[in-house]
Design a protein around this motif. Structure first.
Motif, PDB file in Angstrom:
ATOM      1  N   SER A   1      42.251  36.670  36.928  1.00  8.12           N
ATOM      2  CA  SER A   1      40.941  35.570  36.051  1.00  8.12           C
ATOM      3  C   SER A   1      41.284  33.850  35.620  1.00  8.12           C
ATOM      4  CB  SER A   1      40.712  35.937  34.544  1.00  8.12           C
ATOM      5  OG  SER A   1      42.209  36.372  33.894  1.00  8.12           O
ATOM      6  N   ASN A   2      40.926  33.539  35.625  1.00  9.50           N
ATOM      7  CA  ASN A   2      40.961  32.105  35.368  1.00  9.50           C
ATOM      8  C   ASN A   2      40.431  31.709  33.520  1.00  9.50           C
ATOM      9  OD1 ASN A   2      37.483  32.192  35.110  1.00  9.50           O
ATOM     10  ND2 ASN A   2      38.037  30.444  36.775  1.00  9.50           N
ATOM     11  N   ALA A   3      40.722  30.412  33.380  1.00 10.46           N
ATOM     12  CA  ALA A   3      40.553  29.614  32.029  1.00 10.46           C
ATOM     13  C   ALA A   3      38.806  30.016  31.553  1.00 10.46           C
ATOM     14  CB  ALA A   3      40.679  29.097  31.755  1.00 10.46           C
ATOM     15  N   ASN A   4      37.844  30.649  32.168  1.00  8.35           N
ATOM     16  CA  ASN A   4      36.410  31.105  32.363  1.00  8.35           C
ATOM     17  C   ASN A   4      36.257  32.358  32.644  1.00  8.35           C
ATOM     18  OD1 ASN A   4      36.124  28.619  31.763  1.00  8.35           O
ATOM     19  ND2 ASN A   4      35.602  27.912  33.721  1.00  8.35           N
ATOM     20  N   ASN A   5      37.081  33.326  32.263  1.00  9.37           N
ATOM     21  CA  ASN A   5      36.976  34.790  32.172  1.00  9.37           C
ATOM     22  C   ASN A   5      36.841  35.451  33.565  1.00  9.37           C
ATOM     23  OD1 ASN A   5      38.457  35.286  29.783  1.00  9.37           O
ATOM     24  ND2 ASN A   5      36.656  35.280  28.709  1.00  9.37           N
ATOM     25  N   GLN A   6      36.330  34.220  34.739  1.00 16.33           N
ATOM     26  CA  GLN A   6      35.968  34.708  36.049  1.00 16.33           C
ATOM     27  C   GLN A   6      36.752  34.785  36.870  1.00 16.33           C
ATOM     28  OE1 GLN A   6      34.747  30.389  36.875  1.00 16.33           O
ATOM     29  NE2 GLN A   6      32.691  31.446  36.288  1.00 16.33           N
ATOM     30  N   ILE A   7      36.734  35.841  37.676  1.00 17.08           N
ATOM     31  CA  ILE A   7      37.846  36.204  38.814  1.00 17.08           C
ATOM     32  C   ILE A   7      37.670  35.875  39.733  1.00 17.08           C
ATOM     33  CG2 ILE A   7      38.040  39.405  40.014  1.00 17.08           C
ATOM     34  CD1 ILE A   7      37.269  40.224  36.912  1.00 17.08           C
ATOM     35  N   ILE A   8      39.625  36.056  40.640  1.00 19.49           N
ATOM     36  CA  ILE A   8      39.410  35.067  41.324  1.00 19.49           C
ATOM     37  C   ILE A   8      39.906  35.888  42.535  1.00 19.49           C
ATOM     38  CG2 ILE A   8      40.530  32.352  42.641  1.00 19.49           C
ATOM     39  CD1 ILE A   8      38.754  32.312  40.420  1.00 19.49           C
ATOM     40  N   ILE A   9      39.687  35.631  43.917  1.00 20.21           N
ATOM     41  CA  ILE A   9      40.720  36.554  44.933  1.00 20.21           C
ATOM     42  C   ILE A   9      40.304  35.917  45.631  1.00 20.21           C
ATOM     43  CG2 ILE A   9      39.918  38.700  46.905  1.00 20.21           C
ATOM     44  CD1 ILE A   9      37.892  38.830  45.192  1.00 20.21           C
ATOM     45  N   ASN A  10      42.216  35.880  46.132  1.00 18.70           N
ATOM     46  CA  ASN A  10      42.581  34.553  46.751  1.00 18.70           C
ATOM     47  C   ASN A  10      42.504  35.739  48.050  1.00 18.70           C
ATOM     48  OD1 ASN A  10      42.321  32.185  46.440  1.00 18.70           O
ATOM     49  ND2 ASN A  10      43.951  32.947  45.332  1.00 18.70           N
ATOM     50  N   ARG A  11      41.864  36.316  49.331  1.00 17.35           N
ATOM     51  CA  ARG A  11      42.813  37.229  50.437  1.00 17.35           C
ATOM     52  C   ARG A  11      43.640  36.065  51.635  1.00 17.35           C
ATOM     53  NH1 ARG A  11      38.377  39.268  53.707  1.00 17.35           N
ATOM     54  NH2 ARG A  11      36.944  37.491  53.420  1.00 17.35           N
ATOM     55  N   ASN A  12      44.233  36.630  52.463  1.00 13.65           N
ATOM     56  CA  ASN A  12      44.813  36.271  54.204  1.00 13.65           C
ATOM     57  C   ASN A  12      43.777  36.659  55.279  1.00 13.65           C
ATOM     58  OD1 ASN A  12      44.826  39.394  54.385  1.00 13.65           O
ATOM     59  ND2 ASN A  12      46.901  39.246  54.654  1.00 13.65           N
ATOM     60  N   SER A  13      41.975  36.574  55.436  1.00 13.26           N
ATOM     61  CA  SER A  13      41.924  36.479  56.350  1.00 13.26           C
ATOM     62  C   SER A  13      40.779  36.134  55.479  1.00 13.26           C
ATOM     63  CB  SER A  13      41.091  38.426  55.730  1.00 13.26           C
ATOM     64  OG  SER A  13      40.647  38.395  57.113  1.00 13.26           O
ATOM     65  N   ASP A  14      39.369  35.622  56.409  1.00 13.40           N
ATOM     66  CA  ASP A  14      38.178  35.169  56.505  1.00 13.40           C
ATOM     67  C   ASP A  14      37.650  36.077  56.852  1.00 13.40           C
ATOM     68  OD1 ASP A  14      39.239  33.001  55.505  1.00 13.40           O
ATOM     69  OD2 ASP A  14      39.326  31.854  57.640  1.00 13.40           O
ATOM     70  N   VAL A  15      37.336  37.406  57.140  1.00 12.74           N
ATOM     71  CA  VAL A  15      36.690  38.428  58.078  1.00 12.74           C
ATOM     72  C   VAL A  15      35.878  38.900  56.289  1.00 12.74           C
ATOM     73  CG1 VAL A  15      36.951  40.858  58.422  1.00 12.74           C
ATOM     74  CG2 VAL A  15      38.309  39.366  59.037  1.00 12.74           C
ATOM     75  N   LYS A  16      34.803  38.956  56.735  1.00  6.55           N
ATOM     76  CA  LYS A  16      33.852  39.545  56.438  1.00  6.55           C
ATOM     77  C   LYS A  16      33.931  40.948  55.347  1.00  6.55           C
ATOM     78  CE  LYS A  16      28.891  40.302  55.830  1.00  6.55           C
ATOM     79  NZ  LYS A  16      27.816  40.960  57.224  1.00  6.55           N
TER      80      LYS A  16
ATOM     81  N   VAL B   1      35.218  32.827  43.976  1.00  5.93           N
ATOM     82  CA  VAL B   1      35.444  33.156  42.790  1.00  5.93           C
ATOM     83  C   VAL B   1      34.367  34.300  42.127  1.00  5.93           C
ATOM     84  CG1 VAL B   1      35.182  31.656  40.091  1.00  5.93           C
ATOM     85  CG2 VAL B   1      36.412  31.056  42.352  1.00  5.93           C
ATOM     86  N   ILE B   2      34.377  35.242  41.117  1.00  2.94           N
ATOM     87  CA  ILE B   2      32.937  35.724  40.845  1.00  2.94           C
ATOM     88  C   ILE B   2      32.435  35.445  39.837  1.00  2.94           C
ATOM     89  CG2 ILE B   2      32.447  38.296  39.904  1.00  2.94           C
ATOM     90  CD1 ILE B   2      33.715  38.470  42.588  1.00  2.94           C
ATOM     91  N   GLN B   3      31.612  34.479  39.913  1.00  2.00           N
ATOM     92  CA  GLN B   3      30.633  33.083  38.931  1.00  2.00           C
ATOM     93  C   GLN B   3      29.906  34.175  37.628  1.00  2.00           C
ATOM     94  OE1 GLN B   3      30.266  30.021  39.319  1.00  2.00           O
ATOM     95  NE2 GLN B   3      31.644  30.404  40.837  1.00  2.00           N
ATOM     96  N   LYS B   4      30.658  35.302  37.278  1.00  2.00           N
ATOM     97  CA  LYS B   4      30.043  35.755  36.083  1.00  2.00           C
ATOM     98  C   LYS B   4      30.906  36.122  35.071  1.00  2.00           C
ATOM     99  CE  LYS B   4      28.085  39.993  34.547  1.00  2.00           C
ATOM    100  NZ  LYS B   4      27.567  41.520  35.006  1.00  2.00           N
ATOM    101  N   SER B   5      30.778  35.257  33.759  1.00  2.00           N
ATOM    102  CA  SER B   5      31.868  35.183  33.279  1.00  2.00           C
ATOM    103  C   SER B   5      32.060  36.607  32.002  1.00  2.00           C
ATOM    104  CB  SER B   5      31.209  34.361  32.053  1.00  2.00           C
ATOM    105  OG  SER B   5      32.285  34.125  30.614  1.00  2.00           O
ATOM    106  N   LEU B   6      33.068  37.268  32.529  1.00  2.55           N
ATOM    107  CA  LEU B   6      33.565  39.048  31.539  1.00  2.55           C
ATOM    108  C   LEU B   6      34.575  38.803  30.697  1.00  2.55           C
ATOM    109  CD1 LEU B   6      34.872  40.618  35.210  1.00  2.55           C
ATOM    110  CD2 LEU B   6      32.950  40.293  34.145  1.00  2.55           C
ATOM    111  N   GLY B   7      33.904  39.944  29.854  1.00  2.42           N
ATOM    112  CA  GLY B   7      34.759  39.957  28.263  1.00  2.42           C
ATOM    113  C   GLY B   7      36.212  40.414  27.972  1.00  2.42           C
ATOM    114  N   ALA B   8      36.376  40.632  27.275  1.00  2.00           N
ATOM    115  CA  ALA B   8      38.004  40.822  27.347  1.00  2.00           C
ATOM    116  C   ALA B   8      37.984  42.681  27.628  1.00  2.00           C
ATOM    117  CB  ALA B   8      38.553  40.494  26.081  1.00  2.00           C
ATOM    118  N   GLY B   9      38.733  43.337  28.902  1.00  2.00           N
ATOM    119  CA  GLY B   9      39.204  44.163  28.792  1.00  2.00           C
ATOM    120  C   GLY B   9      39.596  44.728  30.368  1.00  2.00           C
ATOM    121  N   VAL B  10      39.388  45.500  30.623  1.00  2.73           N
ATOM    122  CA  VAL B  10      39.648  45.995  31.777  1.00  2.73           C
ATOM    123  C   VAL B  10      39.698  46.473  33.042  1.00  2.73           C
ATOM    124  CG1 VAL B  10      41.825  47.546  33.164  1.00  2.73           C
ATOM    125  CG2 VAL B  10      42.300  46.696  30.491  1.00  2.73           C
ATOM    126  N   TYR B  11      39.344  45.315  34.248  1.00  2.00           N
ATOM    127  CA  TYR B  11      38.233  45.443  35.609  1.00  2.00           C
ATOM    128  C   TYR B  11      39.152  45.878  36.688  1.00  2.00           C
ATOM    129  CZ  TYR B  11      35.649  42.926  32.012  1.00  2.00           C
ATOM    130  OH  TYR B  11      34.730  42.459  30.804  1.00  2.00           O
TER     131      TYR B  11
END
Length: 86
Positions: A19-34, A58-68
């Motif tokens: 997660s970043n400072a804006n509480n958004q989730i970032i996903i990095n992966r080793n592929s450009d496959v759909k 970047v999941i463009q949704k600000s999420l509250g504190a918690g487990v996802y």
């Protein structure tokens, strides 16, 4: 397969989720496959489900504190990781 689950842990992709400072989730992966990404909260409620194609998303949704739980499905394989937002 796993001894207790009989599920194979092998997949054709790796992902790094955080997660970043804006509480958004970032996903990095080793592929450009759909792929399809799904974000669920600790109760199993689906919050986001969307297709992705790039290696960084970047999941463009600000999420509250918690487990996802972030699940990525591509080419018949699925990987799930947990993210804690404080």
């Amino acid at each position: 397969p796993g001894v207790s689950t009989n599920l194979s842990n092998a997949n054709n992709f790796n992902m790094f989720v955080y997660s970043n400072a804006n509480n958004q989730i970032i996903i990095n992966r080793n592929s450009d496959v759909k792929a399809m990404v799904t974000v669920c909260n600790a109760l199993g409620q689906k919050l986001v489900s969307m297709p992705i194609t790039g290696s960084t998303t970047v999941i463009q949704k600000s999420l509250g504190a918690g487990v996802y739980f972030i699940s990525l499905t591509a080419e018949g394989n699925e990987s799930t990781q947990k993210v804690i937002i404080k």
